[in-house]
Design an enzyme around this catalytic site. Structure first.
Site, PDB file in Angstrom:
ATOM      1  N   ASP A  82       0.096  -1.108   3.432  1.00 48.93           N
ATOM      2  CA  ASP A  82       1.239  -0.745   2.601  1.00 48.93           C
ATOM      3  C   ASP A  82       0.695  -0.590   1.182  1.00 48.93           C
ATOM      4  OD1 ASP A  82       3.427  -0.591   0.980  1.00 48.93           O
ATOM      5  OD2 ASP A  82       4.335  -2.490   1.612  1.00 48.93           O
ATOM      6  N   LYS A 134       6.956   4.927  -7.136  1.00 48.88           N
ATOM      7  CA  LYS A 134       6.223   4.234  -8.192  1.00 48.88           C
ATOM      8  C   LYS A 134       5.227   5.195  -8.840  1.00 48.88           C
ATOM      9  CE  LYS A 134       7.231   0.449  -5.312  1.00 48.88           C
ATOM     10  NZ  LYS A 134       8.250  -0.193  -6.090  1.00 48.88           N
ATOM     11  N   TRP A 153       6.360  -8.569  -0.119  1.00 48.42           N
ATOM     12  CA  TRP A 153       6.467  -7.365   0.715  1.00 48.42           C
ATOM     13  C   TRP A 153       5.792  -7.556   2.052  1.00 48.42           C
ATOM     14  CZ3 TRP A 153      10.399  -4.621  -0.120  1.00 48.42           C
ATOM     15  CH2 TRP A 153      10.907  -4.510  -1.417  1.00 48.42           C
TER      16      TRP A 153
HETATM   17  N1  PMP Z   1       6.184  -2.416  -0.192  1.00 48.41           N
HETATM   18  C1  PMP Z   1       5.907  -2.572  -1.501  1.00 48.41           C
HETATM   19  C2  PMP Z   1       4.540  -3.043  -1.888  1.00 48.41           C
HETATM   20  C3  PMP Z   1       6.893  -2.305  -2.455  1.00 48.41           C
HETATM   21  O1  PMP Z   1       6.639  -2.475  -3.748  1.00 48.41           O
HETATM   22  C4  PMP Z   1       8.166  -1.851  -2.031  1.00 48.41           C
HETATM   23  C5  PMP Z   1       9.273  -1.500  -3.006  1.00 48.41           C
HETATM   24  N2  PMP Z   1       9.285  -2.095  -4.193  1.00 48.41           N
HETATM   25  C6  PMP Z   1       8.405  -1.723  -0.665  1.00 48.41           C
HETATM   26  C7  PMP Z   1       7.389  -1.992   0.232  1.00 48.41           C
HETATM   27  C8  PMP Z   1       9.734  -1.279  -0.137  1.00 48.41           C
HETATM   28  O2  PMP Z   1       9.864   0.046  -0.441  1.00 48.41           O
HETATM   29  P1  PMP Z   1      11.217   0.868  -0.200  1.00 48.41           P
HETATM   30  O3  PMP Z   1      12.177   0.370  -1.224  1.00 48.41           O
HETATM   31  O4  PMP Z   1      10.757   2.273  -0.411  1.00 48.41           O
HETATM   32  O5  PMP Z   1      11.656   0.597   1.184  1.00 48.41           O
END
Ligand code: PMP
Length: 376
Positions: A187, A211, A116
């Site tokens: 994040d 989550k 991420w």
């Molecule tokens: N950052 C993290 C740590 C994530 O786990 C996720 C999604 N699994 C995201 C960003 C991306 O999130 P979204 O699908 O809401 O764009």
């Protein structure tokens, strides 16, 4: 905390499973039950929140309570704003850099801790200079740095971190936030509300709700009011944090039902769980049940994460062969334990055990793992 085994059995629902999905993920049974009970008429409104104007008094109360619950749970200081947005955490990768890096004459520092964080860097590079303060790719993203030991320049636009890497299953330990340095931007998508946080050490934190906080379609950001001063003029209205801050996240139609469910989840955390200290203790107890079975398996299960940084939310491990991993995932599914396959980019197995996964579900998984290892 009151937790009953498979509470949905009392609802006459017999096909619910233990859902270990990384997100969207299992929600508290109590929340689903309340949403069901209010589906045709919310609190005397004679209509569902799905059908209700976002300008109505009912919705004002809903969004007001959602923010108040977050403020109470995280002890958010008054000079921080709480914003409700759409576009997922992925849009924040762009918005953070558009709002805070574009106007800066200095680079932004990024900690590349996993999949991420890499995506966050790719978007920021479109907006300005990015410095990689630390990169864990050589070690397969199994460990994390001590932020205080990084060479981060004091005048950096900000330092961006990912508190929990959902795919690799690594998480910064409590208290990882430096007391000084450039604004810390985090994040926190996959460990938001799983433990208390010193909000005042952050410039901003953001999280997709799907989550720990509610359904998909809603992203929460908590940011210090001073950062709003830096935002350059000329950004598109919906990509400018000031639009959300100045209009209490009601400039346009917000994801109303998702905000309603977040309000119920945060109420559940406050009232049923008793706050984030208790939630954290339970999350540590749940994750220890799985990490100990991995450790005691004589190498049959191999945890991915460095023990100092293993995640309480996403537990990742390998088996001796891909064939055994497939048998494990299929066997678990047949036993009502779903979504245990690791992310396609890394393979192996992963159990996501966010706040709403009852400890009973974790115990059932633990027994399955013990049985599977003994059959080998
Ligand atoms: N950052 C993290 C740590 C994530 O786990 C996720 C999604 N699994 C995201 C960003 C991306 O999130 P979204 O699908 O809401 O764009």
């Amino acid at each position: 905390m009151t937790s009953t085994l498979a509470p949905w059995k009392d609802w006459g629902v017999t096909d619910r499973v233990w859902n270990f999905s990384a997100g969207p993920a299992t929600l508290p049974a109590h929340v689903l039950e309340t949403a069901r009970d209010q589906m045709l008429s919310f609190d005397g409104a004679g209509m569902s929140v799905l059908e209700m104007s976002h300008r109505s008094k009912w919705f004002e109360d809903i969004i007001g309570e959602a923010e108040a619950n977050l403020r109470e749970l995280l002890a958010i200081p008054p000079d921080y704003r709480v914003l409700f947005m759409q576009g997922g955490a992925s849009l924040q990768f762009s918005m953070v850099s558009m709002n805070l890096l574009r106007p800066s004459s200095s680079p932004a520092d990024y900690v590349v801790s996993g999949s991420w964080a890499k995506k966050a860097v790719a978007e920021a590079r479109r907006e300005g200079d990015v410095r990689i303060a630390w990169d864990g790719s050589d070690g397969g993203f199994s460990t994390l740095p001590d932020l205080r030991e990084l060479d981060v320049s004091g005048d950096a636009a900000y330092l961006h971190v990912t508190s929990n890497e959902t795919i690799q299953g690594i998480e910064f330990p409590p208290g990882f936030e430096p007391e000084s340095g450039p604004p810390l931007i985090c994040d926190a998508s996959s460990d938001f509300l799983s433990r208390p946080l010193p909000v005042s050490r952050y410039g901003m934190l953001y999280a997709g709700a799907q989550k720990n906080a509610g359904p998909a379609g809603l992203t929460v950001a908590i940011l210090h009011g001073d950062l709003l001063e830096r935002i350059p003029d000329g950004l598109h209205t919906m990509l400018d944090y000031r639009t959300f801050s100045e209009n209490r996240s009601l400039y346009n139609t917000p994801p109303a039902f998702a905000i309603y469910v977040l309000m119920l989840v945060t109420r559940w955390l406050r009232v049923e769980v008793g706050g984030l200290d208790d939630m954290h203790a339970l999350n540590l107890e749940k994750s220890a049940l799985l990490y100990s079975v991995i450790e005691e398996s004589d190498g049959f299960y191999r945890g991915h994460a460095d023990p100092a940084f293993r995640s309480a939310m996403n537990i990742t491990w390998r088996l001796p062969s891909e064939e055994l991993e497939k048998r494990f995932v299929d066997g678990a599914k047949a036993a009502g334990l779903l979504e245990l396959k690791g992310h396609r980019s890394v393979g192996g197995c992963r159990a996501s055990i966010y706040n709403a996964m009852p400890i009973e579900g974790v115990r059932v998984l633990r027994s399955f793992m013990e049985d599977f290892a003994s059959r080998g």
